[in-house]
Write a protein that holds these residues in place. Structure first.
Motif, mmCIF file in Angstrom:
data_model
loop_
_atom_site.group_PDB
_atom_site.id
_atom_site.type_symbol
_atom_site.label_atom_id
_atom_site.label_comp_id
_atom_site.label_asym_id
_atom_site.label_seq_id
_atom_site.Cartn_x
_atom_site.Cartn_y
_atom_site.Cartn_z
ATOM 1 N N THR A 1 0.863 -1.180 0.000
ATOM 2 C CA THR A 1 0.000 0.000 0.000
ATOM 3 C C THR A 1 0.897 1.226 0.000
ATOM 4 O OG1 THR A 1 -1.777 -1.099 1.214
ATOM 5 C CG2 THR A 1 -1.749 1.292 1.268
ATOM 6 N N SER B 1 -0.268 1.650 -10.329
ATOM 7 C CA SER B 1 -1.429 0.804 -10.607
ATOM 8 C C SER B 1 -1.034 -0.350 -11.508
ATOM 9 C CB SER B 1 -2.537 1.635 -11.247
ATOM 10 O OG SER B 1 -3.013 2.619 -10.353
ATOM 11 N N ARG C 1 -1.874 -0.813 -4.061
ATOM 12 C CA ARG C 1 -3.025 -0.068 -3.554
ATOM 13 C C ARG C 1 -2.553 1.348 -3.252
ATOM 14 N NH1 ARG C 1 -5.474 -0.430 2.541
ATOM 15 N NH2 ARG C 1 -7.172 1.084 2.287
#
Length: 384
Positions: free
Chosen positions: A132, A150, A155
């Protein structure tokens, strides 16, 4: 004289400007500030290197000056408030470096997530696909960073103090909005891209950094003054923060009497993020074209102000309607619960809708972050 260029510049750009304006190219003036000031009296626009200071005193020598161009990133040695009070626009090609900065960010995050990166704790590394990544500040490069990360499967979460959490831009860029504290508690890797205004000085300090996710890595292309030195040193030395990479460091930050001296898992570089041949050419052209527009629109009329040191306060016309700094603008006051505390300074931000969002269409917002040199509302003084 319309234009004084002290910054070294590409031949084709100089030729293009010379065909349109009365111009002097004198990079040698950067080494002689006194002679430089003597050449300012009839100059309407100037392109200046970082070593020349732009403040109220310098502006008092340039009554016709309407714009100052800066090809290199950053606002070091520029008193933004003095320029705003004098109606002098700061022209920068900030968005021109976005592709280079995006590549730098992704490459740096991969390095930081590997075992023992930059002197950090030895252990199994992480992959971007399972990480993340938190973006603090939606700089012009954020759109490209989002697209690249992406592709890895990361994330993305983000915090932008001038963008409402309900704005459609978050969805378009595939970033989940969060408060600052929540982002630091959630992200495996953090990228800081906030522009430096005085209200953000020391923002990332003891209130937030000790709450970061254990083992988190941090990359910052923002000015190092956004961090509280002592708090950053403490979380790095304790191992709470696995490693940090600062790409814009103020002079003396690593001196022996400063908290970050000798921290093993801290890496610093000198503005490498946007430093490529391609970004340089884009920045030069963006600045040259905006200065050409200003010179074509602004009559050669002296500003109404008193020189520094004269009797009475400075008296200047109101800043231009489009704002004094040609960079992508903040959007609107944030609605997150963890907004940074104000430090007594204010930023002239765009008006808000009744729901707290920016008072303009989504297309205009998207265009704002993807364009080249353009104007923004007057920010706080950037002392560096």
């Amino acid at each position: 004289m319309d234009l004084l260029i002290v910054e070294p510049m590409e031949t084709e750009v100089l030729r293009w400007l010379q065909q349109r304006h009365r111009m002097r190219y004198a990079p040698e003036l950067a080494r002689d500030p006194r002679t430089f000031r003597r050449h300012l009296f009839n100059v309407r626009a100037a392109v200046l290197p970082p070593q020349l200071r732009v403040d109220a005193e310098m502006l008092s020598f340039a009554p016709l000056l309407r714009a100052v161009g800066r090809v290199n990133p950053g606002l070091e040695n520029i008193d933004v408030e003095a320029c705003a009070q004098s109606g002098v626009e700061l022209v920068r090609g900030t968005a021109a470096t976005a592709p280079a900065e995006a590549e730098f960010v992704v490459g740096s995050l991969i390095t930081l997530l590997r075992p023992g990166a930059l002197g950090g704790r030895i252990g199994a590394g992480r992959e971007l696909a399972s990480a993340t990544v938190g973006l603090i500040g939606l700089a012009p490069a954020a759109r490209s960073i989002s697209a690249l990360l992406s592709g890895f499967g990361s994330r993305l979460v983000g915090y932008e103090p001038t963008l409402h959490a309900s704005d459609v831009l978050w969805g378009r860029w595939r970033i989940e909005p969060m408060g600052l504290r929540e982002l630091l508690e959630t992200a495996d890797a953090v990228c800081v891209q906030l522009p430096f205004y005085s209200r953000y000085q020391g923002l990332l300090g003891e209130r937030y950094l000790p709450q970061c996710k254990p083992g988190q890595v941090l990359l910052s292309t923002s000015h190092s003054a956004i961090f509280d030195e002592a708090a950053l040193a403490q979380v790095l030395r304790s191992g709470r923060l696995g490693a940090a990479w600062l790409d814009s460091v103020e002079p003396g930050l690593l001196d022996e009497d400063r908290p970050l001296h000798g921290v093993p898992n801290l890496h610093t570089t000198s503005r490498l993020a946007g430093y490529t041949q391609e970004s340089r050419v884009r920045s030069v052209w963006a600045v040259a074209q905006r200065l050409d527009e200003i010179l074509g629109q602004t009559p050669p009329v002296a500003r109404d102000f008193r020189a520094s040191g004269s009797a009475g306060p400075v008296s200047a016309p109101a800043p231009l309607q489009h704002g004094p700094v040609s960079v992508p603008a903040p959007l609107a006051s944030g609605a997150n619960a963890d907004e940074p505390p104000a430090h007594g300074d204010t930023v002239n931000e765009p008006s808000l809708r009744s729901d707290g969002g920016p008072d303009r269409g989504a297309d205009a917002t998207d265009e704002l972050f993807s364009s080249g040199a353009r104007a923004e509302p007057a920010p706080d003084p950037a002392s560096r």
